[in-house]
Write a protein that holds these residues in place. Structure first.
Motif, PDB file in Angstrom:
ATOM      1  N   SER A  47     -31.687 -24.702 -34.024  1.00  0.00           N
ATOM      2  CA  SER A  47     -31.576 -23.563 -33.572  1.00  0.00           C
ATOM      3  C   SER A  47     -30.233 -22.763 -33.569  1.00  0.00           C
ATOM      4  N   SER A  48     -30.311 -21.724 -33.718  1.00  0.00           N
ATOM      5  CA  SER A  48     -29.081 -20.984 -33.322  1.00  0.00           C
ATOM      6  C   SER A  48     -28.973 -20.689 -31.776  1.00  0.00           C
ATOM      7  N   VAL A  49     -27.737 -20.333 -31.278  1.00  0.00           N
ATOM      8  CA  VAL A  49     -27.392 -20.293 -29.927  1.00  0.00           C
ATOM      9  C   VAL A  49     -26.526 -19.201 -29.599  1.00  0.00           C
ATOM     10  N   SER A  50     -25.472 -18.780 -30.369  1.00  0.00           N
ATOM     11  CA  SER A  50     -24.422 -17.827 -30.199  1.00  0.00           C
ATOM     12  C   SER A  50     -23.874 -17.268 -31.356  1.00  0.00           C
ATOM     13  N   LEU A  51     -23.494 -16.196 -31.400  1.00  0.00           N
ATOM     14  CA  LEU A  51     -22.577 -15.514 -32.612  1.00  0.00           C
ATOM     15  C   LEU A  51     -21.276 -15.692 -32.394  1.00  0.00           C
ATOM     16  N   ASP A  52     -21.019 -15.305 -31.001  1.00  0.00           N
ATOM     17  CA  ASP A  52     -19.559 -15.164 -30.687  1.00  0.00           C
ATOM     18  C   ASP A  52     -19.196 -16.094 -29.466  1.00  0.00           C
ATOM     19  N   PRO A  53     -18.881 -17.190 -29.522  1.00  0.00           N
ATOM     20  CA  PRO A  53     -18.326 -18.061 -30.628  1.00  0.00           C
ATOM     21  C   PRO A  53     -19.859 -18.588 -31.383  1.00  0.00           C
ATOM     22  N   PRO A  54     -19.596 -18.725 -32.787  1.00  0.00           N
ATOM     23  CA  PRO A  54     -20.833 -19.333 -33.568  1.00  0.00           C
ATOM     24  C   PRO A  54     -21.306 -20.826 -33.065  1.00  0.00           C
ATOM     25  N   LEU A  55     -22.469 -20.625 -32.423  1.00  0.00           N
ATOM     26  CA  LEU A  55     -22.945 -21.937 -31.824  1.00  0.00           C
ATOM     27  C   LEU A  55     -24.278 -22.164 -32.522  1.00  0.00           C
ATOM     28  N   VAL A  56     -24.946 -23.389 -32.518  1.00  0.00           N
ATOM     29  CA  VAL A  56     -25.951 -23.983 -32.999  1.00  0.00           C
ATOM     30  C   VAL A  56     -26.305 -25.261 -32.133  1.00  0.00           C
ATOM     31  N   LEU A  57     -27.500 -25.435 -32.188  1.00  0.00           N
ATOM     32  CA  LEU A  57     -27.985 -26.965 -31.421  1.00  0.00           C
ATOM     33  C   LEU A  57     -28.895 -27.574 -32.117  1.00  0.00           C
ATOM     34  N   PHE A  58     -29.234 -28.774 -31.491  1.00  0.00           N
ATOM     35  CA  PHE A  58     -30.235 -29.521 -32.230  1.00  0.00           C
ATOM     36  C   PHE A  58     -30.469 -30.453 -31.202  1.00  0.00           C
ATOM     37  N   SER A  59     -31.589 -31.354 -30.894  1.00  0.00           N
ATOM     38  CA  SER A  59     -32.074 -32.153 -30.027  1.00  0.00           C
ATOM     39  C   SER A  59     -32.339 -33.545 -30.459  1.00  0.00           C
ATOM     40  N   LEU A  60     -31.825 -34.647 -29.952  1.00  0.00           N
ATOM     41  CA  LEU A  60     -32.250 -35.843 -30.441  1.00  0.00           C
ATOM     42  C   LEU A  60     -33.033 -36.902 -29.292  1.00  0.00           C
ATOM     43  N   ARG A  61     -33.801 -37.502 -29.656  1.00  0.00           N
ATOM     44  CA  ARG A  61     -34.438 -38.394 -29.082  1.00  0.00           C
ATOM     45  C   ARG A  61     -33.688 -39.576 -28.108  1.00  0.00           C
ATOM     46  N   ASN A  62     -33.770 -39.697 -27.028  1.00  0.00           N
ATOM     47  CA  ASN A  62     -32.956 -40.873 -26.162  1.00  0.00           C
ATOM     48  C   ASN A  62     -33.183 -42.246 -27.047  1.00  0.00           C
ATOM     49  N   ALA A  63     -34.474 -42.253 -27.605  1.00  0.00           N
ATOM     50  CA  ALA A  63     -34.532 -43.341 -28.270  1.00  0.00           C
ATOM     51  C   ALA A  63     -34.143 -43.756 -29.582  1.00  0.00           C
ATOM     52  N   SER A  64     -33.418 -42.858 -30.148  1.00  0.00           N
ATOM     53  CA  SER A  64     -33.116 -42.738 -31.565  1.00  0.00           C
ATOM     54  C   SER A  64     -31.818 -43.774 -31.627  1.00  0.00           C
ATOM     55  N   LYS A  65     -31.878 -44.353 -32.873  1.00  0.00           N
ATOM     56  CA  LYS A  65     -30.891 -45.463 -33.241  1.00  0.00           C
ATOM     57  C   LYS A  65     -29.467 -44.569 -33.172  1.00  0.00           C
ATOM     58  N   LEU A  66     -29.645 -43.575 -33.575  1.00  0.00           N
ATOM     59  CA  LEU A  66     -28.261 -42.836 -33.882  1.00  0.00           C
ATOM     60  C   LEU A  66     -27.708 -41.982 -32.770  1.00  0.00           C
ATOM     61  N   LEU A  67     -28.297 -42.124 -31.460  1.00  0.00           N
ATOM     62  CA  LEU A  67     -28.013 -41.609 -30.297  1.00  0.00           C
ATOM     63  C   LEU A  67     -26.568 -41.644 -30.044  1.00  0.00           C
ATOM     64  N   ASP A  68     -25.841 -43.046 -30.027  1.00  0.00           N
ATOM     65  CA  ASP A  68     -24.646 -43.035 -29.548  1.00  0.00           C
ATOM     66  C   ASP A  68     -23.674 -42.883 -30.677  1.00  0.00           C
ATOM     67  N   THR A  69     -24.199 -42.729 -31.949  1.00  0.00           N
ATOM     68  CA  THR A  69     -23.357 -42.083 -33.023  1.00  0.00           C
ATOM     69  C   THR A  69     -22.850 -40.718 -32.725  1.00  0.00           C
ATOM     70  N   PHE A  70     -23.902 -40.209 -32.502  1.00  0.00           N
ATOM     71  CA  PHE A  70     -23.743 -38.620 -32.557  1.00  0.00           C
ATOM     72  C   PHE A  70     -23.043 -38.411 -31.312  1.00  0.00           C
ATOM     73  N   LYS A  71     -23.289 -39.064 -30.146  1.00  0.00           N
ATOM     74  CA  LYS A  71     -22.673 -38.567 -28.950  1.00  0.00           C
ATOM     75  C   LYS A  71     -21.222 -39.058 -28.909  1.00  0.00           C
ATOM     76  N   GLY A  72     -20.806 -39.984 -29.778  1.00  0.00           N
ATOM     77  CA  GLY A  72     -19.414 -40.415 -29.743  1.00  0.00           C
ATOM     78  C   GLY A  72     -18.555 -39.758 -30.932  1.00  0.00           C
ATOM     79  N   ALA A  73     -19.467 -38.935 -31.858  1.00  0.00           N
ATOM     80  CA  ALA A  73     -18.620 -38.185 -32.827  1.00  0.00           C
ATOM     81  C   ALA A  73     -18.017 -37.176 -32.369  1.00  0.00           C
TER      82      ALA A  73
END
Length: 309
Positions: A47-73
Motif C-alpha cells: 500500500s502507499s503511505v505518503s507522497l512527501d516523502p514518497p513512502l510505501v508499506l507491506f506487511s510480513l508474517r512473523n512466521a515467514s522464513k524471510l522475516l529476519d532477512t527483511f528486518k536486517g536488510a
C-alpha cells in the motif's frame, strides 16, 4: 457510570473471507540476504503511505522464513505483477521452491535491489520504519527509484482467487455458458477430494463448523431471505474446504463458491428443500466418522438431488 461494551469475538476464517471482498493487486517483494543473494516473496498487502516523502508499506508474517532477512536488510523492492505473471505469484508464494529466482528474469536496480523483468511497475526503497503489529511486521519504505513496465492489466486478487479467473467464471454463469453438467462435475471432483482430505486432516472444531453450517441451513424459516440462504449454503461448502487443509484446493473452492452465489442469485430458483437435509447431515456424519467413501457418496447424492429439484 459508563459500561464497557463486551467485544464480539472475531472468527478468523470469516475475517479473512471478508477482507477478501477488497480487491488487491499482487506484488513480489524482493531484497538481498546478508551475503548478497536475491530473496523474495509474494504479497498482496502492499500500500502507499505518503507522497512527501514518497513512502510505501507491506506487511510480513512473523512466521515467514524471510522475516529476519527483511528486518536486517537496508532496503527492498516492490514488483507489481501483471495478469500474465500469475505463475510468478505462485512461485514466490511456494514454500517448496528453494531458489525462487531460478529461471526468473531479473536485474539489479540502481540501488542494488532485485527487480523482476516485465512487471507493471517497480519501486526500490530504503527502509524507513519497521513496526510490530499483531502476528505481522509492517515494513515502511522510502522510494528511491521507480520504473514503469509494460502497459498490461494488473494481476488482481479477489475473494481468494485471481480476479481474471473469478470474473471469467462469473460472466460465464450470467451468460448461461457454463452448463449444469460441467458445474456438477466440478463440484463432485473438487469437494469430493476435499471431503476425503478432511476425513484425514480435519480437527474436531472444523467438523463442528461443518455441522453448525448444516444446523443453520435446516434452521431457516420457509420465508427466509434469499441472502440468508445463499450465505448458509456458502458457509457449508467453505467449512468443508477449510477442513480439507489444502490451500490450493481451498482457493479453487472459494472461486466455486462465487459461482454458487451467482447461480443462486441470478439463475437457479431457490426454495426450501427439506428433502436435502438428510443428505447434508450424512456428509457431516460421515466426516465425523472419518468415512471418506461415505462422505463422497453423500455429496454425490446431494448434487444429484439438487439437480432433480
Amino acid at each position: 457510570m459508563s459500561e464497557v461494551a463486551e467485544r464480539t469475538a472475531i472468527e478468523p476464517t470469516q475475517f479473512r473471507q471478508l477482507l477478501g471482498c477488497f480487491p488487491t493487486g499482487v506484488a513480489v517483494i524482493t531484497t538481498r540476504t546478508a551475503d548478497g543473494k536475491p530473496a523474495g516473496l509474494t504479497c498482496n498487502s502492499f500500500s502507499s503511505v505518503s507522497l512527501d516523502p514518497p513512502l510505501v508499506l507491506f506487511s510480513l508474517r512473523n512466521a515467514s522464513k524471510l522475516l529476519d532477512t527483511f528486518k536486517g536488510a537496508d532496503g527492498f523492492a516492490i514488483n507489481i505483477l501483471s495478469e500474465r505473471q500469475d505463475a510468478l505469484s505462485g512461485r514466490f508464494a511456494s514454500s517448496k521452491i528453494e531458489n525462487k529466482f531460478e529461471g526468473v528474469g531479473w536485474r539489479s536496480g540502481p540501488n542494488g535491489m532485485p527487480l523482476i523483468n516485465e512487471c507493471l511497475a517497480s519501486f526500490e526503497c530504503s527502509v524507513f520504519a519497521c513496526h510490530e503489529a499483531g502476528d505481522h511486521v509492517v515494513l515502511i519504505g522510502e522510494v528511491k527509484h521507480m520504473d514503469a513496465g509494460a502497459g498490461d492489466q494488473a494481476l488482481v486478487f479477489y475473494k481468494g482467487a485471481y480476479m481474471m479467473l473469478a470474473e471469467s467464471l462469473r460472466n460465464m454463469v450470467l451468460q448461461g455458458k457454463l452448463g449444469d453438467a460441467h458445474i456438477d462435475e466440478a463440484y463432485r471432483a473438487l469437494y469430493g477430494t476435499l471431503l476425503r482430505l478432511a476425513c484425514d486432516r480435519a480437527t474436531d472444531a472444523e467438523l463442528d463448523a461443518v455441522e453448525e453450517a448444516v444446523d443453520t441451513i435446516e434452521g431457516h424459516a420457509d420465508d427466509a431471505p434469499l441472502k440468508d440462504r445463499i450465505d448458509s449454503a456458502s458457509r457449508f461448502f467453505s467449512a468443508v474446504a477449510t477442513a480439507g487443509h489444502n490451500e490450493a484446493l481451498t482457493l479453487m473452492a472459494q472461486t466455486m463458491t462465487s459461482v454458487l452465489r451467482e447461480r443462486m442469485t441470478h439463475v437457479l430458483p431457490v426454495r426450501p428443500r427439506p428433502d436435502l437435509f438428510p443428505l447434508r447431515r450424512n456428509i457431516a456424519h460421515s466426516l465425523r466418522r472419518r468415512d471418506a467413501d461415505g462422505a463422497a457418496a453423500a455429496l454425490d447424492e446431494l448434487i444429484t438431488q439438487l439437480r432433480k429439484g
